[in-house]
Write a protein that holds these residues in place. Structure first.
Motif, PDB file in Angstrom:
ATOM      1  N   GLU A 223      10.092   4.693  -5.891  1.00 25.27           N
ATOM      2  CA  GLU A 223       8.993   5.530  -6.104  1.00 25.27           C
ATOM      3  C   GLU A 223       8.289   5.326  -7.612  1.00 25.27           C
ATOM      4  N   GLY A 224       7.303   5.037  -7.716  1.00 19.75           N
ATOM      5  CA  GLY A 224       6.654   4.523  -9.230  1.00 19.75           C
ATOM      6  C   GLY A 224       6.798   3.350  -9.436  1.00 19.75           C
ATOM      7  N   GLY A 225       7.463   2.536  -8.565  1.00 24.27           N
ATOM      8  CA  GLY A 225       7.503   0.985  -8.781  1.00 24.27           C
ATOM      9  C   GLY A 225       6.386   0.083  -8.522  1.00 24.27           C
ATOM     10  N   ASP A 226       6.216  -1.117  -8.886  1.00 17.40           N
ATOM     11  CA  ASP A 226       5.111  -2.065  -8.795  1.00 17.40           C
ATOM     12  C   ASP A 226       5.995  -3.387  -8.305  1.00 17.40           C
ATOM     13  N   PHE A 227       5.101  -3.770  -7.269  1.00 23.33           N
ATOM     14  CA  PHE A 227       5.587  -5.286  -6.903  1.00 23.33           C
ATOM     15  C   PHE A 227       4.502  -6.152  -6.603  1.00 23.33           C
ATOM     16  N   GLU A 228       4.416  -7.695  -6.653  1.00 22.05           N
ATOM     17  CA  GLU A 228       3.389  -8.398  -6.415  1.00 22.05           C
ATOM     18  C   GLU A 228       3.820  -9.538  -6.081  1.00 22.05           C
ATOM     19  N   ILE A 229       3.090 -10.278  -5.194  1.00 21.05           N
ATOM     20  CA  ILE A 229       3.419 -11.520  -4.546  1.00 21.05           C
ATOM     21  C   ILE A 229       1.929 -12.273  -4.357  1.00 21.05           C
ATOM     22  N   ALA A 230       2.129 -13.950  -4.681  1.00 18.97           N
ATOM     23  CA  ALA A 230       1.028 -14.390  -4.441  1.00 18.97           C
ATOM     24  C   ALA A 230       1.136 -15.076  -2.840  1.00 18.97           C
ATOM     25  N   ILE A 231      -0.033 -15.151  -2.496  1.00 19.34           N
ATOM     26  CA  ILE A 231      -0.330 -15.659  -1.186  1.00 19.34           C
ATOM     27  C   ILE A 231      -1.086 -17.044  -1.196  1.00 19.34           C
ATOM     28  N   PRO A 232      -0.678 -18.185  -0.627  1.00 21.15           N
ATOM     29  CA  PRO A 232      -1.485 -19.466  -0.713  1.00 21.15           C
ATOM     30  C   PRO A 232      -2.597 -19.471  -0.146  1.00 21.15           C
ATOM     31  N   GLU A 233      -3.795 -20.272  -0.438  1.00 25.98           N
ATOM     32  CA  GLU A 233      -5.038 -20.600   0.225  1.00 25.98           C
ATOM     33  C   GLU A 233      -4.733 -20.659   1.613  1.00 25.98           C
ATOM     34  N   GLY A 234      -5.574 -20.168   2.562  1.00 29.98           N
ATOM     35  CA  GLY A 234      -5.688 -20.311   3.767  1.00 29.98           C
ATOM     36  C   GLY A 234      -4.626 -19.760   4.854  1.00 29.98           C
ATOM     37  N   HIS A 235      -3.705 -18.790   4.112  1.00 33.90           N
ATOM     38  CA  HIS A 235      -2.634 -18.328   4.804  1.00 33.90           C
ATOM     39  C   HIS A 235      -3.347 -17.148   5.473  1.00 33.90           C
ATOM     40  N   GLU A 236      -2.670 -16.721   6.615  1.00 29.78           N
ATOM     41  CA  GLU A 236      -2.775 -15.073   7.003  1.00 29.78           C
ATOM     42  C   GLU A 236      -1.691 -14.508   6.701  1.00 29.78           C
ATOM     43  N   THR A 237      -2.022 -13.151   6.361  1.00 32.01           N
ATOM     44  CA  THR A 237      -0.993 -12.398   5.590  1.00 32.01           C
ATOM     45  C   THR A 237      -0.750 -11.023   6.647  1.00 32.01           C
ATOM     46  N   LEU A 238       0.682 -10.796   7.087  1.00 31.83           N
ATOM     47  CA  LEU A 238       1.065  -9.645   7.362  1.00 31.83           C
ATOM     48  C   LEU A 238       1.476  -8.449   6.502  1.00 31.83           C
ATOM     49  N   PHE A 239       0.878  -7.339   6.496  1.00 34.28           N
ATOM     50  CA  PHE A 239       1.270  -6.501   5.581  1.00 34.28           C
ATOM     51  C   PHE A 239       1.576  -5.177   6.233  1.00 34.28           C
ATOM     52  N   TYR A 240       2.630  -4.765   6.643  1.00 33.60           N
ATOM     53  CA  TYR A 240       2.881  -3.353   7.139  1.00 33.60           C
ATOM     54  C   TYR A 240       3.662  -2.460   6.740  1.00 33.60           C
ATOM     55  N   VAL A 241       3.241  -1.167   6.516  1.00 30.23           N
ATOM     56  CA  VAL A 241       4.100  -0.295   5.792  1.00 30.23           C
ATOM     57  C   VAL A 241       5.083   0.421   6.805  1.00 30.23           C
ATOM     58  N   VAL A 242       6.173   0.319   6.595  1.00 30.15           N
ATOM     59  CA  VAL A 242       7.239   0.927   7.420  1.00 30.15           C
ATOM     60  C   VAL A 242       7.411   2.334   7.427  1.00 30.15           C
ATOM     61  N   ARG A 243       7.700   2.749   5.742  1.00 29.11           N
ATOM     62  CA  ARG A 243       8.062   3.730   5.273  1.00 29.11           C
ATOM     63  C   ARG A 243       7.299   4.051   3.921  1.00 29.11           C
ATOM     64  N   GLY A 244       6.953   5.421   3.588  1.00 28.66           N
ATOM     65  CA  GLY A 244       6.435   5.635   2.287  1.00 28.66           C
ATOM     66  C   GLY A 244       4.835   5.524   2.348  1.00 28.66           C
ATOM     67  N   GLU A 245       4.494   5.598   1.161  1.00 28.09           N
ATOM     68  CA  GLU A 245       2.994   5.593   0.740  1.00 28.09           C
ATOM     69  C   GLU A 245       2.871   4.740  -0.439  1.00 28.09           C
ATOM     70  N   VAL A 246       1.834   3.762  -0.526  1.00 29.24           N
ATOM     71  CA  VAL A 246       1.542   2.694  -1.379  1.00 29.24           C
ATOM     72  C   VAL A 246       0.283   2.565  -1.819  1.00 29.24           C
TER      73      VAL A 246
END
Length: 281
Positions: free
Chosen positions: A184-207
């Motif tokens: 809670e209150g934390g930050d995270f980041e990730i770089a995604i390469p050019e041309g890639h499809e991204t899967l991003f699913y929230v299992v628990r919580g709120e962001v």
């Protein structure tokens, strides 16, 4: 930062007494090439002397499954001879390839004692060149995954390379797959390469992700330009994040088979009926 295209809410798809929500395919989103299907089972608590998971023997051909066990357990058993029990925090990665029959059920201990259960299964497509590859299976208990711990978050890395660290699974299609726990209150980041499809699913919580809100059961889609995904956790949160190059091939799916043409689907059923995907006794 990467541009958010849409946020899709998983829809109810309950299976008897198994609470289930489907993030895709739904009426609003079919797939995110190469990611095909995502079912979220639970969270729920089973009483003692229960029937457990309902996934008895069934065939697959032409794709892979990645199963996340967040609570409970799964006994995997298939016609190629692979068998294992994976518990909370582990994953199962099965390459169906040319085809097999498998079951995914709860252990005898779970059906006798009961307990919490939360499991997510993701289907990942295989290119035409790999659809008839020999079947394979890898089961990873929690301690066999790579855990990258930081002050704000922990990455549980399955495949690919993140922060210079490589996961234990060698994805045949070079997918990067992980779960991320953010305080809670934390930050995270990730770089995604050019041309890639991204899967991003929230299992628990709120962001808050790249400026937009997302909560449990939300599937967030992005453009395919290279860029950063920045996440701030409004509460303790758990995410599934994956990315890889789209296959850009025809997708013909029917029941347990995913191929490139109707003819290949028909052949899959013929091969299954002829016992070419293995037998079950």
């Amino acid at each position: 930062m990467k541009e958010i295209k849409s946020v899709y809410r998983a829809v109810p798809a309950h299976m008897g007494d198994l609470t289930t929500f489907r993030a895709m395919p739904t009426q609003k989103i079919q797939h995110l090439d190469p990611f095909l299907f995502l079912n979220h089972h639970g969270p729920q608590t089973y009483k003692p002397h229960n029937n457990g998971l309902p996934f008895g023997p069934h065939p697959h051909r032409g794709f892979e499954t990645l199963t996340f066990i967040f609570d409970g357990d799964i006994v995997h058993w298939d016609s190629s001879g692979f068998k294992s029990v994976i518990h909370e925090g582990g994953v199962q990665w099965m390459t169906a390839g040319s085809g097999l029959i498998h079951s995914e059920q709860s252990s005898k201990e779970f059906t006798e004692k009961g307990g919490p259960l939360e499991i997510i299964q993701l289907w990942m497509n295989l290119p035409s060149s790999l659809k008839m590859t020999p079947p394979d299976y890898k089961g990873f208990e929690k301690d066999k995954l790579i855990h990258i711990e930081r002050d704000d978050y922990t990455i549980h890395l399955i495949s690919g390379t993140v922060e210079g660290i490589t996961g234990p699974m060698d994805s045949p299609t070079n997918l990067t797959m992980m779960t991320v726990d953010i305080h809670e209150g934390g930050d995270f980041e990730i770089a995604i390469p050019e041309g890639h499809e991204t899967l991003f699913y929230v299992v628990r919580g709120e962001v808050v992700v790249n400026g937009d809100g997302a909560r449990k059961l939300d599937l967030v889609t992005f453009d395919r330009n290279d860029g950063i995904i920045r996440v701030h956790a409004e509460e303790e949160s758990k995410l599934i994040i994956g990315h890889g190059l789209p296959l850009n091939e025809p997708i013909v799916a029917y029941g347990p088979f995913v191929m490139n043409s109707e003819q290949e689907i028909q052949q899959a059923f013929k091969d299954y009926e002829a016992g070419k995907l293995g037998t079950w006794s």
